[in-house]
Motif scaffolding. Sequence first.
Motif, PDB file in Angstrom:
ATOM      1  N   LEU A 192       0.825  -1.211   0.000  1.00  0.00           N
ATOM      2  CA  LEU A 192       0.000   0.000   0.000  1.00  0.00           C
ATOM      3  C   LEU A 192       0.859   1.260   0.000  1.00  0.00           C
ATOM      4  O   LEU A 192       0.533   2.254  -0.659  1.00  0.00           O
ATOM      5  N   ARG A 193       1.952   1.245   0.741  1.00  0.00           N
ATOM      6  CA  ARG A 193       2.800   2.429   0.840  1.00  0.00           C
ATOM      7  C   ARG A 193       3.530   2.722  -0.468  1.00  0.00           C
ATOM      8  O   ARG A 193       3.887   3.875  -0.739  1.00  0.00           O
ATOM      9  N   LEU A 194       3.748   1.702  -1.266  1.00  0.00           N
ATOM     10  CA  LEU A 194       4.448   1.911  -2.536  1.00  0.00           C
ATOM     11  C   LEU A 194       3.572   2.591  -3.579  1.00  0.00           C
ATOM     12  O   LEU A 194       4.069   3.131  -4.558  1.00  0.00           O
ATOM     13  N   VAL A 195       2.251   2.531  -3.375  1.00  0.00           N
ATOM     14  CA  VAL A 195       1.328   3.041  -4.390  1.00  0.00           C
ATOM     15  C   VAL A 195       0.631   4.293  -3.861  1.00  0.00           C
ATOM     16  O   VAL A 195      -0.282   4.197  -3.037  1.00  0.00           O
ATOM     17  N   PRO A 196       1.016   5.495  -4.313  1.00  0.00           N
ATOM     18  CA  PRO A 196       0.402   6.725  -3.802  1.00  0.00           C
ATOM     19  C   PRO A 196      -1.074   6.865  -4.152  1.00  0.00           C
ATOM     20  O   PRO A 196      -1.727   7.795  -3.692  1.00  0.00           O
ATOM     21  N   VAL A 197      -1.604   5.966  -4.985  1.00  0.00           N
ATOM     22  CA  VAL A 197      -3.021   6.028  -5.338  1.00  0.00           C
ATOM     23  C   VAL A 197      -3.888   5.848  -4.088  1.00  0.00           C
ATOM     24  O   VAL A 197      -4.964   6.430  -3.965  1.00  0.00           O
ATOM     25  N   PHE A 198      -3.417   5.024  -3.133  1.00  0.00           N
ATOM     26  CA  PHE A 198      -4.171   4.802  -1.908  1.00  0.00           C
ATOM     27  C   PHE A 198      -3.944   5.974  -0.960  1.00  0.00           C
ATOM     28  O   PHE A 198      -2.795   6.276  -0.618  1.00  0.00           O
ATOM     29  N   PRO A 199      -4.989   6.671  -0.529  1.00  0.00           N
ATOM     30  CA  PRO A 199      -4.811   7.820   0.383  1.00  0.00           C
ATOM     31  C   PRO A 199      -4.090   7.387   1.656  1.00  0.00           C
ATOM     32  O   PRO A 199      -4.543   6.464   2.343  1.00  0.00           O
ATOM     33  N   PHE A 200      -2.992   8.102   1.960  1.00  0.00           N
ATOM     34  CA  PHE A 200      -2.208   7.701   3.116  1.00  0.00           C
ATOM     35  C   PHE A 200      -2.989   7.835   4.410  1.00  0.00           C
ATOM     36  O   PHE A 200      -2.843   7.029   5.320  1.00  0.00           O
ATOM     37  N   PHE A 201      -3.844   8.867   4.508  1.00  0.00           N
ATOM     38  CA  PHE A 201      -4.592   9.050   5.755  1.00  0.00           C
ATOM     39  C   PHE A 201      -5.554   7.880   5.975  1.00  0.00           C
ATOM     40  O   PHE A 201      -5.777   7.445   7.112  1.00  0.00           O
ATOM     41  N   ALA A 202      -6.134   7.354   4.889  1.00  0.00           N
ATOM     42  CA  ALA A 202      -7.053   6.213   5.024  1.00  0.00           C
ATOM     43  C   ALA A 202      -6.299   4.972   5.479  1.00  0.00           C
ATOM     44  O   ALA A 202      -6.790   4.195   6.311  1.00  0.00           O
ATOM     45  N   VAL A 203      -5.095   4.785   4.943  1.00  0.00           N
ATOM     46  CA  VAL A 203      -4.266   3.658   5.364  1.00  0.00           C
ATOM     47  C   VAL A 203      -3.958   3.774   6.853  1.00  0.00           C
ATOM     48  O   VAL A 203      -4.045   2.796   7.605  1.00  0.00           O
ATOM     49  N   ASN A 204      -3.599   4.990   7.297  1.00  0.00           N
ATOM     50  CA  ASN A 204      -3.282   5.198   8.710  1.00  0.00           C
ATOM     51  C   ASN A 204      -4.462   4.825   9.604  1.00  0.00           C
ATOM     52  O   ASN A 204      -4.316   4.105  10.598  1.00  0.00           O
ATOM     53  N   LEU A 205      -5.635   5.329   9.265  1.00  0.00           N
ATOM     54  CA  LEU A 205      -6.805   5.123  10.114  1.00  0.00           C
ATOM     55  C   LEU A 205      -7.269   3.671  10.111  1.00  0.00           C
ATOM     56  O   LEU A 205      -7.599   3.103  11.153  1.00  0.00           O
ATOM     57  N   LEU A 206      -7.279   3.050   8.930  1.00  0.00           N
ATOM     58  CA  LEU A 206      -7.774   1.677   8.837  1.00  0.00           C
ATOM     59  C   LEU A 206      -6.807   0.679   9.473  1.00  0.00           C
ATOM     60  O   LEU A 206      -7.241  -0.270  10.132  1.00  0.00           O
ATOM     61  N   MET A 207      -5.512   0.895   9.292  1.00  0.00           N
ATOM     62  CA  MET A 207      -4.552  -0.038   9.888  1.00  0.00           C
ATOM     63  C   MET A 207      -4.573   0.039  11.409  1.00  0.00           C
ATOM     64  O   MET A 207      -4.220  -0.926  12.092  1.00  0.00           O
ATOM     65  N   GLY A 208      -4.988   1.182  11.957  1.00  0.00           N
ATOM     66  CA  GLY A 208      -5.106   1.296  13.410  1.00  0.00           C
ATOM     67  C   GLY A 208      -6.153   0.366  13.989  1.00  0.00           C
ATOM     68  O   GLY A 208      -6.141   0.079  15.190  1.00  0.00           O
ATOM     69  N   LEU A 209      -7.063  -0.110  13.165  1.00  0.00           N
ATOM     70  CA  LEU A 209      -8.112  -1.019  13.623  1.00  0.00           C
ATOM     71  C   LEU A 209      -7.675  -2.476  13.603  1.00  0.00           C
ATOM     72  O   LEU A 209      -8.425  -3.348  14.044  1.00  0.00           O
ATOM     73  N   THR A 210      -6.466  -2.741  13.086  1.00  0.00           N
ATOM     74  CA  THR A 210      -5.959  -4.103  12.953  1.00  0.00           C
ATOM     75  C   THR A 210      -4.947  -4.397  14.055  1.00  0.00           C
ATOM     76  O   THR A 210      -4.505  -3.490  14.766  1.00  0.00           O
ATOM     77  N   PRO A 211      -4.520  -5.662  14.182  1.00  0.00           N
ATOM     78  CA  PRO A 211      -3.569  -6.010  15.248  1.00  0.00           C
ATOM     79  C   PRO A 211      -2.103  -5.799  14.876  1.00  0.00           C
ATOM     80  O   PRO A 211      -1.225  -6.262  15.606  1.00  0.00           O
ATOM     81  N   ILE A 212      -1.764  -5.105  13.774  1.00  0.00           N
ATOM     82  CA  ILE A 212      -0.370  -4.913  13.396  1.00  0.00           C
ATOM     83  C   ILE A 212       0.376  -4.161  14.499  1.00  0.00           C
ATOM     84  O   ILE A 212      -0.175  -3.238  15.125  1.00  0.00           O
ATOM     85  N   ARG A 213       1.614  -4.535  14.753  1.00  0.00           N
ATOM     86  CA  ARG A 213       2.398  -3.905  15.821  1.00  0.00           C
ATOM     87  C   ARG A 213       2.809  -2.496  15.417  1.00  0.00           C
ATOM     88  O   ARG A 213       3.086  -2.219  14.248  1.00  0.00           O
ATOM     89  N   THR A 214       2.903  -1.597  16.410  1.00  0.00           N
ATOM     90  CA  THR A 214       3.216  -0.191  16.143  1.00  0.00           C
ATOM     91  C   THR A 214       4.590  -0.033  15.511  1.00  0.00           C
ATOM     92  O   THR A 214       4.755   0.726  14.546  1.00  0.00           O
ATOM     93  N   TRP A 215       5.583  -0.736  16.044  1.00  0.00           N
ATOM     94  CA  TRP A 215       6.944  -0.606  15.488  1.00  0.00           C
ATOM     95  C   TRP A 215       6.978  -1.098  14.045  1.00  0.00           C
ATOM     96  O   TRP A 215       7.597  -0.478  13.182  1.00  0.00           O
ATOM     97  N   THR A 216       6.280  -2.194  13.771  1.00  0.00           N
ATOM     98  CA  THR A 216       6.207  -2.699  12.395  1.00  0.00           C
ATOM     99  C   THR A 216       5.559  -1.663  11.491  1.00  0.00           C
ATOM    100  O   THR A 216       6.031  -1.409  10.373  1.00  0.00           O
ATOM    101  N   TYR A 217       4.495  -1.056  11.985  1.00  0.00           N
ATOM    102  CA  TYR A 217       3.807  -0.041  11.184  1.00  0.00           C
ATOM    103  C   TYR A 217       4.739   1.122  10.863  1.00  0.00           C
ATOM    104  O   TYR A 217       4.758   1.617   9.735  1.00  0.00           O
ATOM    105  N   TYR A 218       5.523   1.548  11.867  1.00  0.00           N
ATOM    106  CA  TYR A 218       6.403   2.704  11.649  1.00  0.00           C
ATOM    107  C   TYR A 218       7.488   2.399  10.616  1.00  0.00           C
ATOM    108  O   TYR A 218       7.656   3.127   9.633  1.00  0.00           O
ATOM    109  N   TRP A 219       8.230   1.308  10.813  1.00  0.00           N
ATOM    110  CA  TRP A 219       9.382   1.104   9.930  1.00  0.00           C
ATOM    111  C   TRP A 219       8.958   0.720   8.518  1.00  0.00           C
ATOM    112  O   TRP A 219       9.617   1.105   7.535  1.00  0.00           O
ATOM    113  N   VAL A 220       7.847  -0.007   8.383  1.00  0.00           N
ATOM    114  CA  VAL A 220       7.362  -0.335   7.036  1.00  0.00           C
ATOM    115  C   VAL A 220       6.899   0.934   6.324  1.00  0.00           C
ATOM    116  O   VAL A 220       7.158   1.124   5.124  1.00  0.00           O
ATOM    117  N   SER A 221       6.245   1.821   7.050  1.00  0.00           N
ATOM    118  CA  SER A 221       5.827   3.098   6.457  1.00  0.00           C
ATOM    119  C   SER A 221       7.042   3.920   6.038  1.00  0.00           C
ATOM    120  O   SER A 221       7.066   4.525   4.963  1.00  0.00           O
TER     121      SER A 221
END
Length: 715
Positions: free
Chosen positions: A137-166
């Motif tokens: 998702l991060r590689l493709v700017p077509v997906f709104p970054f703010f939507a990715v941020n908000l939706l991924m917050g609803l999942t169990p992904i770890r915070t550190w993983t979210y930061y470094w992958v972003s």
Amino acid sequence: MKRTAVAGLLLLGLAAWFLLDLGQYLTLDALKAQQSTIDGFYQANPLQVLAIFFLVYVVLTALSVPGAVILTLAAGAVFGVATGTVLVSFASSIGATLAFLASRYLFHDAVQARFGTRLKPVNDGVARDGAFYLFSLRLVPVFPFFAVNLLMGLTPIRTWTYYWVSQVGMLLGTVVYVNAGTQLARIETLGDIASPGLLASFAALGLLPWLGKWIKAAIVRRRVYARWQRPRRFDRNLVVIGAGAAGLVSSLIGATVRAKVTLVEASKMGGDCLNYGCVPSKALIKSARIAEQMRHADRYGLEASDPRFSFKAVMGRIHDVIAAVEPHDSVERYTGLGVDVVQGYARIVDPWTVEIARNDGTAQRLTTRSIVIAAGAEPLVPDLPGLAESDYLTSDTLWDEFARLDEIPRRIVVLGGGPIGSELAQAFARLGAQVTQVERGTRLLPREDHDVSELARAAQEASGVTVLTGHEAIRVENGQDKHLIVSGEGHQKVIDFDALIVAVGRKARLSGYGLEELGIETQKTVVTDEYLATIYPNIYAAGDVAGPYQFTHTAAHQAWFASVNALFGQFKRFKADYRVIPWTTFIDPEVARVGLNEQEAGERGISCEVTIFPMHELDRAIADSATTGFVKVLTPPGKDRILGVTIVGDHAGELLAEYVLAMKHGLGLNKIMATIHTYPTMAEANKYAAGEWKKKHTPERLLQVVERYHRWRRG
């Protein structure tokens, strides 16, 4: 309170953005007009400008407001490619992570509680491959970054993983936009940067991780198959091992879609359910229930009498019932449906070859595109001293052994307090045997709620069963008389028996057909992925041998996924769906359940409301003298969505079907309450349970207003 404060700060920030019209300062024209001023201020106060820019970028990204693209261009125009890229990369990743954390803090628990069951596949996928999906998702700017941020917050992904992958995933896009900012004067619109060609290039980059995953899977497949020689041609499209529920359905589906299918069965067609389980046990239960009704006919205004019967005739009827159902699962029927049925022992020689030792003494080898293992399960027999010499019986062997007897064994011990043990213990007690049921756990039916277990125990004891919970079998003493020695409540007890039935559970059949030689992993069951495939993508497992449930209906359910994936998986594969699995224990009164019960909800930390409708308030139950039991429904707090249902009572298995349908198709209690149910029927209990939920959610304030209205109308 903390959530309220966080939400208030976010709303305050968003309100300031829109009320003060701050967006006017983050346009391409405004940036060009102020570029020279910003340049001059930066030359005079470099550290201050860098700090302010960084802080503003983080705040705007955290608030999920527009402007990040303009700020990224500004970074290139003012700071240059190197400094601008470093600044934007860290600021955007930190801001995105803050937005992610805000979404998680404010909404995660509520969303998971509301949609937890339906979100389980998403949660499992993110837990397993969250970094992979986020990177794409991060590689493709077509997906709104703010939507990715908000939706991924609803999942169990770890915070550190979210930061470094972003941080890594957004780097390339950051470089492109920062570099474009160095040529700000040439940019007339943002479309000059985000051209269709550039977006297509980003989309292609976004596909790279998926391509990599496909390549990795191909390498794994190649490695798995490396030591085997793949045939050039195949005799069959599908070979199914085992003709129980899973095997019959798998082979039937294959034949229906015109595949060439061979079904191999070493013993009886129909498997455990027809020959040793569901069918004979329900026939026994029916006879036992009639005997109990005769014994207590005075409940219905009739003269009670001890039932007189031939035990041999009762067992003969059970075998007659099996024989009546048998044609549905017979060799002749499936041959007529297009299945090649072979009776014999199958052994998987390699991923595409099955060797069959036929019952007629001949041998046969078949090559096949795919294999479905449906070998079923067998009774679990504990390692108990003296048991092997005791002529013990299991739920598989008792039907033939008891059919040879003229009289029912006078003293029967049933080892096990689960569904099978409870059904058999109650039935034989009602037919006149002195039955002792031994369970080492603290209660019968331990997977059910405590109140259900208490009702089950009361039902067993009312039928004449001596229930010993919290007692563990120590040994069997064999001699002229046979004894089971059990330990519980601080001392040992000796139980005399004429027949000992072992019903402590069932285990998957995992040996004898080649799993070990192929290296197919087993852990109490055959280990499969979510598509029911083993480590070999063309070998699947379904039914009791695959778990996690040991029900005939789930075996048939799994068979659809296994066979369709085996035959058409090169086009699309389907994940096995376990969201709505019902089951029933056929003691009297029956115990039926689907979804969560209170015990599981507590273990999993799921908050819920419990609504109970007692059967003694139901007219039909009163008329039938069948007032024991209840309907218990679990729902999210304040919502009518059904999380789970437990029914105890007459015909509970049939009553449960309405709730299974409702849960499968997303119908809530309001829909059930609005549905007309025939009066007087047991099924009305479902509607009244929904009505009990509605009473608890009566809109009192609205009713007060309506009351005033009616008072006014009366003058």
